[in-house]
Write a protein that holds these residues in place. Sequence first.
Motif: not given
Lengths: 158, 180
Positions: A3, B58, B62-63
């Motif tokens: 990432d 983050d 996102r998860s």
Amino acid sequence: MADEAPFQFLHNELIQYISKSTENPETEHGRNITKLENMGFRVGQGLIERMTKDTARFKDELDVMKFICKDFWTCVFKKQIDNLRTNHQGIYVLQDNKFRLLSQLSAGKQYLELAPKYLAFTCGLVRGGLSNLGVKSIVTAEVSIMPACKFQVMIQKM
Amino acid sequence: MSRQSNRTADSKKMNSELFTLTYGALVTQLCKDYENDEEVNKQLDKMGYNIGVRLIEDFLARSSIGRCQDFRETADVIAKVAFKMYLGTTPSVTNWSPAGDEFSLILENNPLVDFVELPDNHNTLIYSNLLCGVLRGALEMVQMAVDVRFVQDTLRGDNVTEIRMKFIKRIEENLPAGDE
């Protein structure tokens, strides 16, 4: 699936660390920038070494610059340089209209004075990359409105 | 063979190399700036912590993972989702303590150390100590105080890299005085 977030966060910490590590921010500013630039240089060298190990030899300087604008930039910032200009006398200007390391900072003139810190590492990255391709250079960056950014590469004749 | 054929074939891999190399440059710089390895370890942990407290946002965004019910679930999420998402590797979770408050993450490949050899004069340096800080910082933001440290490291001649995590306590949400 590596990432990009870790790199961005790490880059931020790098800047934090380097600019905090000295007592007098005013006079030390130039030295901090140099430190960041040198770190970028080393990383650029390593990256280019790994990227070009299977590629064909470059024809000339322009070919090298194109490689930096396309492949190298895509690899690091997931996009190509938007505009490459040259005066054919060893000066190249690479323009990125949405530079990844600035795009989350601001879209305009706010925080403009902080921009040099966020660009030094990348300048080093480019210089290191070029250096390992046999091109000695000086790389500087300028920003007038974030997140657009121009990198100027001055080739040093050997 | 034309250059085009190889173009960006490995861009994902390259991107993790960028991270690895940048991390290497950071550790090198720290080793220059500080006299002893202990200080470097401490600094890496601190920087990791700063990253962790931001990274968790983050991650959660996102998860779309909600609150964990217990420490076992936390362990699974860390190993299977977070490590995979950010470092592209999935450590195994083992060595649970009987009380279920302590476990180990075994890293088969640690992307931070891809090109690293430790010189002899840095035998107390915990090269990847940043990871401990990241884990600690991130978990603190979800109300868990956790102790994280490396107990084995392939860089120092061990067979595996092992991160030990120990649950200390749940952090109570303290509302500022006068707040509803």
